[in-house]
Write a protein that holds these residues in place. Structure first.
Motif: not given
Lengths: 222, 223
Positions: A102-111, A64-68
């Motif tokens: 941002h959370w929806l597009t870059s972190i939800v895929p991780l989940l 998440s730091l990488l994409g922040m």
């Protein structure tokens, strides 16, 4: 106001779709780290189960730091941020919407990927549900707090390293409570307390971070 | 070095639209200018001149409220723009060095987004008319990074025709990268805006080719 927030949300989703290769980067990093761990540690299932939650959480924080930086960098460079600030839409609301997108597009895929990765690390079903709960509560917190640091380092040319240095100490409590919750789950103990603490941290940051981010962005214009 | 200031107080209207009182701004420990006063009323065109590094852009950004000055106050219709930020920003159009046009979106998407952001709701045909005026018809669905520098600026220029509620225009080098027709078009629009009772504060290294009385403010480079 609702209309303009809606427009921002749709625009950010459209942008994420157009720049999907950039979005893939943190996701690939996340998958690679987690799939390399079993190879490095050895295929002993007990050890993997022991380190699994920690590995997933550390990988989630780092990716998440990488994409922040993506969060505000483009808007800052091309002047969109100026134009947002010069509109009558309240800036804290705008940043809240942007962080959510941002959370929806870059972190939800991780989940979404996490069940597969939990399988790699031999997590039991109880542990997996605990992990998912901590990730669901914890990752929005990562985004909200991260956005403050992104706002503060926008004006710098190479803010990436500073960003990591600023944020990692802040994320440590989250990491501790999240892995403690999964650990409790592995011992069949209740983990509501840890979840409640993460939830409390999330609520506090949800209430205060938008204002801090907005302030940081205004400072970045000087 | 002494800062030379030249400005004429407008006699016609009593209430200035935008005015600055005793502004001082410094950047990286260098004092750009101090104790600047200016006021523009309806129908005024203020032209800020000065060499590179004199602080023209900084002055304009202070006037928009993006940057807070070290000392002094900017007012819009006698109201502090920091306290009445929303009121001012509804009536402001700022055109800076950075265009605020996203390069991964096309012209139409950029304009739709900008309009709803700024509380303007033009009908679809209106946007097409403006794009036609700017010579962008047929290019409206091309992503902006495939357009030339001048065309990219034209996308941003469309705002001047769309946000008609704005009465204060602050323009930072609006003519950069524009061709002759583009400059003529923008000049015409500026004069039109002034005649409708708006005011313009602008910087430009090109000589202004408008048939309109201008106020001037000259900034000097200070060390």
């Amino acid at each position: 106001m609702r209309d303009s927030l809606n427009a921002i949300f749709r625009r950010d989703l459209a942008l994420a779709y157009r720049q999907r290769s950039e979005l893939m980067q943190p996701m690939m990093f996340f998958i690679l780290v987690i799939s390399l761990f079993p190879l490095g540690i050895g295929p002993n299932p007990e050890i993997l189960q022991k380190v699994g939650p920690g590995v997933i959480w550390v990988a989630a924080i780092l990716s998440s730091l990488l994409g922040m930086e993506r969060l505000f960098k483009d808007d800052f460079n091309d002047g969109s941020l100026e134009q947002i600030m010069l509109s009558a839409t309240p800036l804290p609301m705008v940043v809240l919407v942007k962080v959510f997108a941002h959370w929806l597009t870059s972190i939800v895929p991780l989940l979404i990927l996490s069940p597969l990765l939990a399988l790699f690390l031999n997590l039991t079903e109880d542990m997996y549900w605990a992990l998912l709960c901590t990730l669901l509560l914890g990752t929005p917190l990562l985004s909200l707090v991260g956005a403050i640091a992104v706002g503060l380092t926008l004006g710098l040319n190479r803010g990436g390293v500073l960003l990591a240095l600023l944020l990692l100490p802040v994320f440590i409590p989250l990491l501790i409570f999240a892995t403690a919750a999964v650990e409790a789950a592995s011992l069949q103990l209740p983990y509501n307390a840890q979840l409640a603490i993460i939830g409390a941290m999330l609520l506090i940051s949800l209430a205060m971070a938008p204002f801090a981010i907005a302030y940081a962005l205004r400072v970045s214009q000087n | 070095m002494v800062l030379s200031r030249r400005f004429f107080v407008d006699q016609r209207s009593i209430l200035p639209l935008l005015s600055a009182h005793e502004l001082s701004v410094s950047k990286r420990d260098r004092l750009l200018f101090s104790k600047i006063n200016l006021s523009v009323s309806a129908g005024d065109l203020m032209y800020i001149k000065g060499p590179n590094g004199a602080g023209k852009t900084s002055l304009l950004r202070v006037l928009t409220g993006l940057v807070s000055p070290e000392e002094g106050l900017v007012t819009y219709r006698e109201q502090d723009i920091v306290k009445f930020r929303d009121v001012f920003h509804q009536k402001l159009l700022y055109f800076g060095h950075a265009l605020g046009v996203n390069r991964s979106l096309n012209a139409l998407e950029n304009l739709h987004y900008w309009c709803s952001q700024h509380g303007v709701h033009p009908v679809e045909t209106e946007i097409y008319t403006v794009l036609g005026k700017l010579g962008l018809v047929g290019l409206e669905d091309v992503t902006v990074n495939h357009l030339s520098a001048g065309q990219q600026r034209r996308v941003a220029l469309a705002r001047f025709w769309l946000k008609t509620s704005a009465d204060v225009w602050i323009l930072d080098e609006p003519f950069t990268a524009l061709d002759v027709q583009g400059i003529a078009l923008l000049n015409k629009r500026i004069v039109e805006h002034l005649q409708q009772g708006g005011c313009v504060v602008m910087t430009s290294h090109q000589a202004l080719d408008v048939n309109y009385p201008t106020k001037e403010l000259v900034l000097e480079y200070r060390i």
